[in-house]
Structure formats: structure tokens, C-alpha cells
Motif scaffolding. Structure first.
Motif, PDB file in Angstrom:
ATOM      1  N   LEU A   1       1.078  -1.301  -0.025  1.00  0.00           N
ATOM      2  CA  LEU A   1      -0.152   0.129   0.028  1.00  0.00           C
ATOM      3  C   LEU A   1       0.845   1.194   0.013  1.00  0.00           C
ATOM      4  CD1 LEU A   1      -2.670   1.160   0.131  1.00  0.00           C
ATOM      5  CD2 LEU A   1      -2.674   0.800   2.650  1.00  0.00           C
ATOM      6  N   ALA A   2       1.888   1.293   0.600  1.00  0.00           N
ATOM      7  CA  ALA A   2       2.927   2.381   0.823  1.00  0.00           C
ATOM      8  C   ALA A   2       3.430   2.509  -0.617  1.00  0.00           C
ATOM      9  CB  ALA A   2       3.869   2.099   1.883  1.00  0.00           C
ATOM     10  N   ARG A   3       3.821   1.496  -1.371  1.00  0.00           N
ATOM     11  CA  ARG A   3       4.621   1.599  -2.406  1.00  0.00           C
ATOM     12  C   ARG A   3       3.609   2.309  -3.543  1.00  0.00           C
ATOM     13  NH1 ARG A   3       9.649   0.196  -2.600  1.00  0.00           N
ATOM     14  NH2 ARG A   3      10.413  -1.288  -0.767  1.00  0.00           N
ATOM     15  N   ALA A   4       2.336   1.619  -3.477  1.00  0.00           N
ATOM     16  CA  ALA A   4       1.267   2.165  -4.351  1.00  0.00           C
ATOM     17  C   ALA A   4       1.118   3.685  -4.096  1.00  0.00           C
ATOM     18  CB  ALA A   4      -0.175   1.565  -4.159  1.00  0.00           C
ATOM     19  N   ALA A   5       1.073   4.303  -2.992  1.00  0.00           N
ATOM     20  CA  ALA A   5       1.015   5.802  -2.789  1.00  0.00           C
ATOM     21  C   ALA A   5       2.367   6.496  -3.229  1.00  0.00           C
ATOM     22  CB  ALA A   5       0.817   5.703  -1.291  1.00  0.00           C
ATOM     23  N   ALA A   6       3.312   5.715  -3.014  1.00  0.00           N
ATOM     24  CA  ALA A   6       4.723   6.341  -3.280  1.00  0.00           C
ATOM     25  C   ALA A   6       4.958   6.425  -5.074  1.00  0.00           C
ATOM     26  CB  ALA A   6       5.958   5.682  -2.777  1.00  0.00           C
ATOM     27  N   GLU A   7       4.363   5.633  -5.492  1.00  0.00           N
ATOM     28  CA  GLU A   7       4.058   5.609  -7.110  1.00  0.00           C
ATOM     29  C   GLU A   7       3.564   7.045  -7.775  1.00  0.00           C
ATOM     30  OE1 GLU A   7       2.397   2.207  -8.594  1.00  0.00           O
ATOM     31  OE2 GLU A   7       3.890   0.909  -8.084  1.00  0.00           O
ATOM     32  N   GLN A   8       2.894   7.487  -6.838  1.00  0.00           N
ATOM     33  CA  GLN A   8       2.355   8.974  -7.191  1.00  0.00           C
ATOM     34  C   GLN A   8       2.913  10.006  -7.143  1.00  0.00           C
ATOM     35  OE1 GLN A   8      -0.555   8.103  -8.839  1.00  0.00           O
ATOM     36  NE2 GLN A   8      -0.238   5.923  -8.120  1.00  0.00           N
ATOM     37  N   LEU A   9       4.353   9.923  -6.379  1.00  0.00           N
ATOM     38  CA  LEU A   9       5.019  11.074  -5.975  1.00  0.00           C
ATOM     39  C   LEU A   9       5.608  11.377  -7.075  1.00  0.00           C
ATOM     40  CD1 LEU A   9       6.754   9.725  -2.888  1.00  0.00           C
ATOM     41  CD2 LEU A   9       5.117  11.611  -2.949  1.00  0.00           C
TER      42      LEU A   9
END
Length: 196
Positions: free
Chosen positions: A22-30
């Protein structure tokens, strides 16, 4: 500190879990070029925190070496800290709690300026949990919100996902939708809930 730099602190007892996904999915949007550093807390030898504030002779400077020094340096080097801890017994994992306990030491030694250095940075949370009811994660959220308020930090809230089996969080459509905009918000300075 002008350019944003994210430190992702993975607090799971295993690698590649739902919280990390979940954290990596959010980080992909940075935005492209945003600094990211990922540290798995269970892979670092952080000793148990010993409270020496009231030891005879007062708190003595305790050396900060090895993995503790690495975590301190990484913490101070980030504009945004992301606590990615699964919901264990309705709160943070033990590895995450041990890391935060060391903030108590860092407030006094080796650098009593730790609190001032952290002020204005942003603290975020990411967690996966087996419960569908988000209210059960409130103790974890309050821990992070209170920590941010005490340190004079901004609090970005907690990105919640529902999962119990490996990879299951990726099927949580609501969590995946939230992940797309989670880090895009501009959080305000944290307050203790009773001050609002």
C-alpha cells in the motif's frame, strides 16, 4: 529544506507485506525526482530503549552507533516520514514502537536539538489491517497524531487498507483510490485532538 525527501519506515515483521504494498502504491504517485528511502525496521539492529533520564548523575550522553545512528541520520535527512506499520493488536508493530521510543533518547542525546530539527516536517501513516471497520485503527492514528503534535510536525493522516492474506490489499479499491492522492495533500501542523 526545500526539496521533499520521503523516508519510508517499514514496520512489518516480514518483507513484502500488504502495508508495504500500500505504501509503494502511494509512493508511485509522488512527482518524478522526489527523494525516497526505504528502510525495513526489523532488518536493523535497534536495541531496546533504555530510559536514563533519571539515572544517578542525570542523563548521560549515550553513544549512537550502528543501525541506531543510521536511523537517526535517515530520520533527520527526510522532510516527510512515513510510518508504514501493519495494525498489530490495534496499534503499531513492536519494531515501529521501538524506533519511536528512541526518539525519547534523541530528544536529549546525542543532540538535544532533535525536536527543533523535526519541527515543520510531515509525519504520515500507512497501515493494512484485517478489520473492515476503520475505527479499530484509531489508536494507531492517535499515536502518530500525538507524536507529530508533540514534535511540532505536520500530520498527513493514515492511509488505511483492508487485507489479511499476502497481496490482498491490492484488491481494496477504496485504499488504492486513496493511495493515488494521499501524498498530494498539504497537511497542517498537528494538534492534540483535545485542542481542536
Amino acid at each position: 529544506m526545500t526539496a521533499r525527501s520521503f523516508l519510508f519506515l517499514l514496520g512489518s515483521a516480514r518483507t513484502g507485506g500488504n502495508t508495504e504494498a500500500l505504501a509503494r502504491a502511494a509512493a508511485e504517485q509522488l512527482p518524478p525526482g522526489t527523494g525516497q528511502r526505504w528502510l525495513h525496521l526489523a532488518s536493523h539492529d535497534l536495541p531496546e530503549y533504555t530510559d536514563a533520564r533519571h539515572a544517578p548523575g542525570g542523563p548521560q550522553a549515550q553513544p549512537t552507533t550502528g543501525d541506531e545512528a543510521l536511523l537517526l541520520e535517515a530520520t533527520l535527512g527526510a522532510s516527510d516520514l512515513v510510518i508504514a506499520s501493519p495494525l498489530y493488536w490495534y496499534s503499531l508493530s513492536s519494531a515501529t514502537k521501538r524506533y519511536l521510543d528512541h526518539w525519547s533518547k534523541w530528544l536529549r542525546t546525542p543532540d538535544p536539538g532533535f525536536r527543533a530539527a523535526m519541527a515543520g516536517r510531515t509525519l504520515w501513516g500507512v497501515t493494512a489491517m484485517a478489520h473492515a471497520e476503520e475505527e479499530v485503527a484509531r489508536p494507531l492514528e492517535l499515536t502518530l497524531q500525538h507524536t507529530a503534535a508533540y514534535m511540532g510536525m505536520r500530520f498527513g493522516g493514515v492511509l488505511l487498507g483492508n487485507a489479511s492474506r499476502p497481496g490482498q490489499v491490492l484488491a481494496d479499491e477504496r485504499a488504492m483510490a486513496r493511495a493515488k492522492t494521499f501524498f498530494a495533500r498539504q497537511p497542517e501542523l498537528a494538534r492534540f485532538p483535545y485542542e481542536q
